[in-house]
Scaffold this active site. Sequence first.
Site, PDB file in Angstrom:
ATOM      1  N   ASP A  33       5.612  -6.914   2.445  1.00  0.00           N
ATOM      2  CA  ASP A  33       4.902  -7.462   1.287  1.00  0.00           C
ATOM      3  C   ASP A  33       5.873  -7.791   0.167  1.00  0.00           C
ATOM      4  O   ASP A  33       6.729  -6.956  -0.186  1.00  0.00           O
ATOM      5  CB  ASP A  33       3.902  -6.426   0.745  1.00  0.00           C
ATOM      6  N   LYS A  46       4.914 -11.302   3.294  1.00  0.00           N
ATOM      7  CA  LYS A  46       3.500 -11.580   3.008  1.00  0.00           C
ATOM      8  C   LYS A  46       3.327 -11.651   1.497  1.00  0.00           C
ATOM      9  O   LYS A  46       3.950 -10.884   0.758  1.00  0.00           O
ATOM     10  CB  LYS A  46       2.608 -10.483   3.598  1.00  0.00           C
ATOM     11  N   GLU A 103      -9.021  -9.906   3.777  1.00  0.00           N
ATOM     12  CA  GLU A 103      -9.384  -8.526   3.436  1.00  0.00           C
ATOM     13  C   GLU A 103     -10.756  -8.468   2.783  1.00  0.00           C
ATOM     14  O   GLU A 103     -11.041  -9.194   1.815  1.00  0.00           O
ATOM     15  CB  GLU A 103      -8.319  -7.919   2.501  1.00  0.00           C
ATOM     16  N   SER A 125       0.835  -1.204   0.000  1.00  0.00           N
ATOM     17  CA  SER A 125       0.000   0.000   0.000  1.00  0.00           C
ATOM     18  C   SER A 125       0.871   1.255   0.000  1.00  0.00           C
ATOM     19  O   SER A 125       0.361   2.351  -0.225  1.00  0.00           O
ATOM     20  CB  SER A 125      -0.941   0.003   1.216  1.00  0.00           C
ATOM     21  N   GLU A 184       0.128 -12.586  -1.668  1.00  0.00           N
ATOM     22  CA  GLU A 184      -1.314 -12.683  -1.902  1.00  0.00           C
ATOM     23  C   GLU A 184      -1.663 -13.932  -2.702  1.00  0.00           C
ATOM     24  O   GLU A 184      -0.913 -14.322  -3.609  1.00  0.00           O
ATOM     25  CB  GLU A 184      -1.800 -11.439  -2.662  1.00  0.00           C
TER      26      GLU A 184
HETATM   27  O1  KIV Z   1      -0.439  -3.428   1.610  1.00  0.00           O
HETATM   28  C1  KIV Z   1      -1.085  -3.389   2.671  1.00  0.00           C
HETATM   29  O2  KIV Z   1      -1.124  -2.385   3.369  1.00  0.00           O
HETATM   30  C2  KIV Z   1      -1.795  -4.602   3.055  1.00  0.00           C
HETATM   31  C3  KIV Z   1      -2.776  -4.471   4.177  1.00  0.00           C
HETATM   32  C4  KIV Z   1      -3.950  -3.710   3.732  1.00  0.00           C
HETATM   33  C5  KIV Z   1      -3.157  -5.793   4.731  1.00  0.00           C
HETATM   34  O3  KIV Z   1      -1.618  -5.621   2.470  1.00  0.00           O
END
Ligand code: KIV
Length: 262
Positions: free
Chosen positions: A73, A103, A171, A35, A105
């Site tokens: 991420d 993390k 989410e 994000s 997806e």
């Molecule tokens: O990128 C992000 O901020 C996220 C959260 C919304 C879980 O993946």
Amino acid sequence: MRSEGHKIVVLTAYDHTFATLLDEAGVDVLLVGDSVATVVQGEDTTVPVTLDEMVYHSKLVARAARRALVVADLPFLSYQISEEEALRNAGRLMKEARVEAVKLEGGAPVADCVRRLTDAGIPVMGHLGLTPQSIHAFGGYAVRGRAEEGERLIEDARRLVEAGIFALVLEKIPADLAARVTAEIPVPTIGIGAGPHCSGQVLVSYDMLGLFERFRPRFVRRYAELGDTIREAARRFGDDVRAGAFPSREESYDLDAPSGTG
Ligand code: KIV
């Protein structure tokens, strides 16, 4: 924390100053979310952010964390091309930026990739439901997991658990579906727009602080209005400069004044 009944508190962070403040506030997990693309870089989606940029932001956050777990991420297309590439890229986040987990997806299609990373000793957090890297495939930000998509999501969650994830972000899915997933898998679920039954909650820090104002989903609760605070502070600074009221004598240096460090 899940087995002891403690809710897990997760916020996104992208730089050292914010990460220091959030860590000091007792946040359990600092997520360097992709994000960053939307709230920091001004992009419309999370798709454009690069691995180099994620490494850079992750390094700033990891340097600040004293207590919180730091998770970064893996950005779009940094783990889907091959398991080798995923391993190399996750390795960069661990070795160069010093995060403690990554993390990514997706469900069944990324299960082998998750297995490869966890076999190499890299803790992986999953992410199901509205997965923003697939926004162009979804065609919009509608709630996910209705009807048979919900059954598929539960199966995806099981596959990710078998592959070794230590936690799962859910989410923008119905609260009762999130409750089912939470009951059916042994690892913590972290909700964002997924109701109150998850093991923890995550929000994008710029959203909950009132800094990002372009778009406000209904699951965002604002705990501060920093956008207003910053505009007001900048306006007052401007007024003072234009009126000659800043800096004052005390805020200036004289030739004969004792020199200090401030
Ligand atoms: O990128 C992000 O901020 C996220 C959260 C919304 C879980 O993946």
